[in-house]
Design an enzyme around this catalytic site. Structure first.
Site, PDB file in Angstrom:
ATOM      1  N   GLN A 126      17.548 -30.664  10.077  1.00 19.52           N
ATOM      2  CA  GLN A 126      18.496 -31.081   9.035  1.00 19.52           C
ATOM      3  C   GLN A 126      19.919 -31.058   9.564  1.00 19.52           C
ATOM      4  O   GLN A 126      20.439 -29.994   9.924  1.00 19.52           O
ATOM      5  CB  GLN A 126      18.352 -30.143   7.829  1.00 19.52           C
ATOM      6  CG  GLN A 126      19.277 -30.432   6.673  1.00 19.52           C
ATOM      7  CD  GLN A 126      19.084 -29.451   5.528  1.00 19.52           C
ATOM      8  OE1 GLN A 126      18.525 -28.368   5.719  1.00 19.52           O
ATOM      9  NE2 GLN A 126      19.532 -29.796   4.342  1.00 19.52           N
ATOM     10  N   GLY A 127      20.574 -32.210   9.611  1.00 18.24           N
ATOM     11  CA  GLY A 127      21.951 -32.301  10.098  1.00 18.24           C
ATOM     12  C   GLY A 127      22.934 -32.413   8.953  1.00 18.24           C
ATOM     13  O   GLY A 127      23.475 -33.495   8.681  1.00 18.24           O
ATOM     14  N   SER A 129      25.202 -29.161   7.632  1.00 13.50           N
ATOM     15  CA  SER A 129      26.359 -28.273   7.777  1.00 13.50           C
ATOM     16  C   SER A 129      27.164 -28.571   9.038  1.00 13.50           C
ATOM     17  O   SER A 129      26.624 -28.968  10.070  1.00 13.50           O
ATOM     18  CB  SER A 129      25.900 -26.813   7.805  1.00 13.50           C
ATOM     19  OG  SER A 129      25.346 -26.423   6.577  1.00 13.50           O
ATOM     20  N   GLU A 244      14.989 -28.245  -1.906  1.00 13.15           N
ATOM     21  CA  GLU A 244      15.145 -27.126  -0.984  1.00 13.15           C
ATOM     22  C   GLU A 244      15.368 -25.823  -1.735  1.00 13.15           C
ATOM     23  O   GLU A 244      14.784 -24.791  -1.405  1.00 13.15           O
ATOM     24  CB  GLU A 244      16.332 -27.394  -0.037  1.00 13.15           C
ATOM     25  CG  GLU A 244      16.548 -26.277   0.972  1.00 13.15           C
ATOM     26  CD  GLU A 244      17.799 -26.472   1.826  1.00 13.15           C
ATOM     27  OE1 GLU A 244      17.927 -25.757   2.821  1.00 13.15           O
ATOM     28  OE2 GLU A 244      18.641 -27.325   1.484  1.00 13.15           O
ATOM     29  N   SER A 380      25.451 -21.533  -0.673  1.00 12.23           N
ATOM     30  CA  SER A 380      25.677 -20.092  -0.825  1.00 12.23           C
ATOM     31  C   SER A 380      25.542 -19.697  -2.292  1.00 12.23           C
ATOM     32  O   SER A 380      25.788 -20.494  -3.203  1.00 12.23           O
ATOM     33  CB  SER A 380      27.063 -19.703  -0.302  1.00 12.23           C
ATOM     34  OG  SER A 380      28.068 -20.171  -1.173  1.00 12.23           O
ATOM     35  N   ASN A 381      25.137 -18.450  -2.528  1.00 15.93           N
ATOM     36  CA  ASN A 381      24.923 -17.998  -3.901  1.00 15.93           C
ATOM     37  C   ASN A 381      26.187 -18.077  -4.746  1.00 15.93           C
ATOM     38  O   ASN A 381      26.124 -18.309  -5.957  1.00 15.93           O
ATOM     39  CB  ASN A 381      24.367 -16.570  -3.901  1.00 15.93           C
ATOM     40  CG  ASN A 381      22.913 -16.535  -3.451  1.00 15.93           C
ATOM     41  OD1 ASN A 381      22.331 -17.559  -3.092  1.00 15.93           O
ATOM     42  ND2 ASN A 381      22.314 -15.357  -3.465  1.00 15.93           N
ATOM     43  N   GLU A 382      27.345 -17.883  -4.126  1.00 16.98           N
ATOM     44  CA  GLU A 382      28.597 -17.974  -4.875  1.00 16.98           C
ATOM     45  C   GLU A 382      28.814 -19.400  -5.408  1.00 16.98           C
ATOM     46  O   GLU A 382      29.187 -19.610  -6.562  1.00 16.98           O
ATOM     47  CB  GLU A 382      29.780 -17.565  -3.984  1.00 16.98           C
ATOM     48  CG  GLU A 382      29.811 -16.092  -3.625  1.00 16.98           C
ATOM     49  CD  GLU A 382      28.883 -15.740  -2.463  1.00 16.98           C
ATOM     50  OE1 GLU A 382      28.792 -14.554  -2.114  1.00 16.98           O
ATOM     51  OE2 GLU A 382      28.236 -16.656  -1.911  1.00 16.98           O
TER      52      GLU A 382
END
Length: 395
Positions: A126-127, A129, A244, A380-382
């Site tokens: 997976q490209g 980030s 995902e 991210s969870n945030e």
């Protein structure tokens, strides 16, 4: 206590369990239970057994090799794989790029790529980030310029999981710098053997090389490797990320880990008695089990919603599943560390005192460190809490 399923669903669960008992090699099973690394060759061989059975891409439409299972059957299948345990099908191909191709790709792309994904003829990565574009993915800078019949790609991707094994990458590239950041992105398939593409490993805190950075220097990609419409890649990425985040809940993985914690805490001693009898330890374990049961019920509500309304638009609850699932995975890894204590430290493989028992306990500390990542990847969870506030609560 198990949740209530129909007789047909229970029979299906037993069919899956029997298949796993008959087909998962004892050597691979032991490696997974003890946290050892399973080789690429072992995983591919197992996934091809699943594909021969017709279960490798079970959730795909039947015309592309899937089954006609219900949403509950799909849920039970994945849970049984995780609990046995056995490697689940490679998510990058089966759960991510495959659905994007059969939903938004053209007929030529479907005919070529989908059978290869099912049989793991291509290993995908997976490209998405980039440095400076992780949770704020829409800020990505890797660009693709159309010149003749080629896309010319320049830029960098990072945290690319298992890119060292990959044959293909599905890549988000900026194709219209003048558009607002979400509107100028395209979804392009890249051959990892392309000239100008370089993969460099990143050593993680657990000592492994699971992730990589990938550099693009005038990498040429055929124009037909664009999936869907130009500049619509952000829509396809949101579709993919919904799948995902649901998968990251990994209820079955946490169930298996709790089973392992109970097994080992009966052998480990605290104050002359099994650790499982220690009230403080039991309180922490019980709290984790309650959280896991709540997560399981939430995931089943998402499954029921899919059964009623179809997949279509991603369910905002997938973000909740990811948040709570990642927290439980981290909690269970902490409890394993507590059970094993100092034996969780890495052993000296050259030491005369090395023994087989210490070898597997030494995998627990690296697993603990590796699980720090699960609250970051997949959004991210945030950031996901912000998504829940907006999409689910209307704040």
């Amino acid at each position: 206590m198990d949740l209530a399923f129909t007789k047909e669903e229970q029979a299906f669960r037993e069919e899956v369990r029997q298949f796993l008992r008959d087909n998962v090699s004892p050597e691979m099973w032991r490696k997974i239970v003890e946290g050892r690394q399973v080789s690429k060759e072992e995983m591919v061989a197992w996934w091809r057994v699943l594909n021969k059975k017709g279960w490798a891409v079970s959730h795909w439409p039947k015309e592309y090799g899937g089954t006609d299972w219900t949403s509950v059957q799909h849920y039970l299948f994945k849970e049984e794989l995780q609990m046995y345990p056995a490697p689940v099908p490679l998510a990058f191909g089966v759960s991510m790029v495959g659905p994007v191709i059969y939903t938004f790709g053209n007929e030529a792309q479907r005919n070529y790529y989908l059978p290869r994904i099912a049989n793991v003829d291509d290993w995908w990565c997976q490209g998405f980030s980039e440095p400076g574009a992780g949770s704020d993915l829409a800020s990505l800078k890797t660009k693709a310029e159309l010149k003749g019949d080629k896309w010319i790609i320049n830029g960098q991707k990072t945290w690319t999981t298992l890119a060292q094994y990959a044959d293909m990458m599905f890549c988000l590239c900026r194709t219209n710098p003048a558009a607002k950041k979400q509107a100028g992105i395209s979804f392009i398939l890249v051959d990892m053997k392309s000239k100008g593409l370089v993969v460099r490993p990143i050593q993680t805190i657990d000592g492994g090389y699971e992730i990589n950075e990938v550099f693009f220097d005038d990498v040429e990609v055929p124009v037909e490797n664009l999936v869907g419409e130009e500049n619509k890649g952000w829509d396809y990425a949101k579709f993919l990320l919904g799948n995902e985040r649901t998968g990251i809940a990994r209820v079955g993985v946490s169930k298996e880990r709790i089973r392992r914690i109970k097994e080992l805490s009966l052998k480990a001693e605290s104050g002359g008695r099994p650790l499982l009898d220690d009230p403080a330890f039991r309180a922490k374990l019980t709290a984790c089990e309650i959280e896991l049961k709540s997560l399981e019920l939430t995931q089943l509500r998402v499954v029921a919603d899919e059964a009623k309304h179809g997949k279509g638009k991603p369910n905002p609850a997938s973000s909740m599943l990811k948040i709570k699932g990642s927290e439980i995975q981290q909690t269970t890894s902490e409890l394993l560390m507590e059970v094993i204590g100092p034996f969780a430290a890495r052993y000296d493989e050259h030491s005369d005192s090395n023994n087989e028992a210490m070898e597997w306990t030494a995998q627990i500390a690296p697993s603990y460190f590796n699980n720090r990542k699960v609250s970051i990847y997949g959004g991210s969870n945030e950031i996901l809490r912000n998504i829940i506030a907006k999409a689910a609560l209307g704040l």
